[in-house]
Scaffold this active site. Structure first.
Site, mmCIF file in Angstrom:
data_model
loop_
_atom_site.group_PDB
_atom_site.id
_atom_site.type_symbol
_atom_site.label_atom_id
_atom_site.label_comp_id
_atom_site.label_asym_id
_atom_site.label_seq_id
_atom_site.Cartn_x
_atom_site.Cartn_y
_atom_site.Cartn_z
ATOM 1 N N CYS A 120 -52.854 17.604 13.732
ATOM 2 C CA CYS A 120 -51.799 18.615 13.696
ATOM 3 C C CYS A 120 -51.203 18.620 12.297
ATOM 4 O O CYS A 120 -51.122 17.569 11.662
ATOM 5 C CB CYS A 120 -50.711 18.298 14.718
ATOM 6 S SG CYS A 120 -49.480 19.613 14.817
ATOM 7 N N CYS A 122 -48.055 19.425 11.385
ATOM 8 C CA CYS A 122 -46.595 19.381 11.218
ATOM 9 C C CYS A 122 -46.097 18.205 10.395
ATOM 10 O O CYS A 122 -45.087 18.310 9.713
ATOM 11 C CB CYS A 122 -45.885 19.452 12.560
ATOM 12 S SG CYS A 122 -46.162 18.027 13.610
ATOM 13 N N LYS A 195 -49.193 21.448 26.502
ATOM 14 C CA LYS A 195 -48.129 20.799 25.737
ATOM 15 C C LYS A 195 -46.932 21.743 25.686
ATOM 16 O O LYS A 195 -47.050 22.890 25.257
ATOM 17 C CB LYS A 195 -48.611 20.480 24.326
ATOM 18 C CG LYS A 195 -47.506 19.934 23.423
ATOM 19 C CD LYS A 195 -48.036 19.444 22.096
ATOM 20 C CE LYS A 195 -46.896 19.040 21.180
ATOM 21 N NZ LYS A 195 -47.367 18.500 19.904
ATOM 22 N N ARG A 217 -40.631 25.463 17.928
ATOM 23 C CA ARG A 217 -42.065 25.561 18.192
ATOM 24 C C ARG A 217 -42.389 26.438 19.410
ATOM 25 O O ARG A 217 -43.463 26.353 19.979
ATOM 26 C CB ARG A 217 -42.642 24.163 18.415
ATOM 27 C CG ARG A 217 -42.390 23.173 17.292
ATOM 28 C CD ARG A 217 -43.530 22.169 17.192
ATOM 29 N NE ARG A 217 -43.190 20.938 16.496
ATOM 30 C CZ ARG A 217 -42.987 20.839 15.183
ATOM 31 N NH1 ARG A 217 -43.048 21.910 14.414
ATOM 32 N NH2 ARG A 217 -42.715 19.664 14.644
ATOM 33 N N LYS A 248 -48.347 16.985 28.417
ATOM 34 C CA LYS A 248 -47.315 16.395 27.573
ATOM 35 C C LYS A 248 -46.068 17.265 27.588
ATOM 36 O O LYS A 248 -46.203 18.478 27.428
ATOM 37 C CB LYS A 248 -47.861 16.294 26.148
ATOM 38 C CG LYS A 248 -46.871 15.765 25.147
ATOM 39 C CD LYS A 248 -47.474 15.818 23.780
ATOM 40 C CE LYS A 248 -46.418 15.365 22.792
ATOM 41 N NZ LYS A 248 -46.818 15.586 21.447
#
Ligand code: PBG
Length: 332
Positions: A120, A122, A195, A217, A248
């Site tokens: 990812c 981020c 997620k 997000r 998640k």
């Protein structure tokens, strides 16, 4: 079965009886232990909101792995804190990036340990979003290319499994294609398939230094109110070639774990996230709950809901307890 012919309490009378009829048991091999790595040597910086967790340099990580490996935890999940962030997260797919370096060192020292890497952007972007920004939002399709590059560089460094957590549409297919083209068709993908846009990631963002600098997000992670959509999300990732699927967070989403378990037969992981961990730690520190018992109960509930694997910051403490020891040896 009716009282008085059936008396459920007959099988609860002693611990030996209870253990004979226990339906779910945690085992060290159920767990995946996350770690945060950063550049340097001898670095071990405590993460405030996650007691017992640290940002570690690779040399210290190697030391910290001795106990979990000796206790039979089969896998770790690595997150990286880069030296420099930029708009496209370049260190995320750099050959000498922090995760790439750490993976190589870990695999050299512990060749049987399964090393999973979080894929990812981020942690690597200066704006803190999980992809490339265009017109004020994360652009899906140009992000796919970078994610594929990142997964490829992790696998080339020696990662055993890559785990995309970005929630871009089509990323499992993009990563699968890139791995296969590079001759890495043996590397599995563990996709963060369902997620949610969760406030329970708060402590993690301190740990990984990855909060978004603007907005949130919600344009890419799922709405906490949806569960039919979770099945569609997981279904897509299965079609695109995911080898493991993940839900998640875990505890506020046990119903999702249960639904996914009953719909798909792939190995299912659940991520017991940073905020779930922090809540138990904080209440235990305040003396409001028995932290060890709440931890074991929470982890058992995740397995009972249907998870095969549990990613958890509690993993080492839980395994110590399973093996008859105190959760935290430093505690008197
Ligand atoms: C990266 C990522 C996050 C987590 C795992 N991978 C944060 C986020 O999506 O904001 C959260 C893990 C945790 O809270 O323990 N995208």
């Amino acid at each position: 079965m009716r009282f008085p012919d059936y008396r459920p309490r007959r099988l609860r009378r002693t611990e030996a009886l209870r253990s004979m009829v226990r339906e779910v048991q945690l085992h060290p091999s159920d767990f995946i232990l996350p770690f945060f790595v950063r550049h340097g040597t001898g670095v071990k910086i405590p993460i405030n909101s996650m007691p017992g967790n640290f940002q570690l340099s690779p040399d210290v990580l190697l030391r910290e792995l001795e106990e979990p490996v000796a206790r039979g935890i089969p896998a770790i999940l690595l997150f990286g804190i880069p030296a420099k962030k930029d708009p496209v997260g370049s260190e995320g797919y750099a050959k000498d990036g922090i995760v790439q370096q750490a993976v190589a060192k870990v695999k050299k020292a512990y060749k049987d340990l399964v090393v999973i890497t979080d894929v990812c952007l981020c942690e690597y972007t200066d704006h803190g979003h999980c992809g490339v920004i265009k017109a004020g939002d994360v652009d899906n399709d140009s992000t796919l290319e970078l994610l594929a590059k990142m997964a490829l560089s992790h696998a080339r460094a020696g990662a055993d499994i890559v785990a995309p957590s970005d929630m871009m549409d089509g990323r499992v297919a993009a990563i699968r294609e890139a791995l296969d083209e590079a001759g890495l068709d043996h590397i599995p993908i563990m996709s963060y398939a369902a997620k949610y846009a969760s406030a329970f990631y708060g402590p993690f963002r301190e740990a990984a230094e990855s909060p978004p600098k603007f907005g949130d997000r919600r344009s890419y992670q799922m709405d906490p109110a949806n569960s039919d959509e979770a099945l569609r999300e997981v279904g897509m990732d299965v079609d695109e070639g995911a080898d493991f699927i993940m839900v998640k967070p875990a505890l506020p989403y046990l119903d999702i774990i249960w639904r996914v378990r009953n719909t798909f037969d792939l190995p299912l992981a659940a991520y017991n996230v940073s905020g779930e961990f922090a809540m138990i730690k904080a209440a235990a520190q305040a003396g409001w709950i028995d932290g060890d018992r709440c931890m074991m109960e929470a982890l058992t509930s995740i397995k009972r809901a249907g998870a095969d694997l549990i990613i958890s910051y509690h993993a080492l403490e839980a395994v110590r307890i399973l093996q008859g020891e105190q959760a935290s040896p430093r505690k008197k």
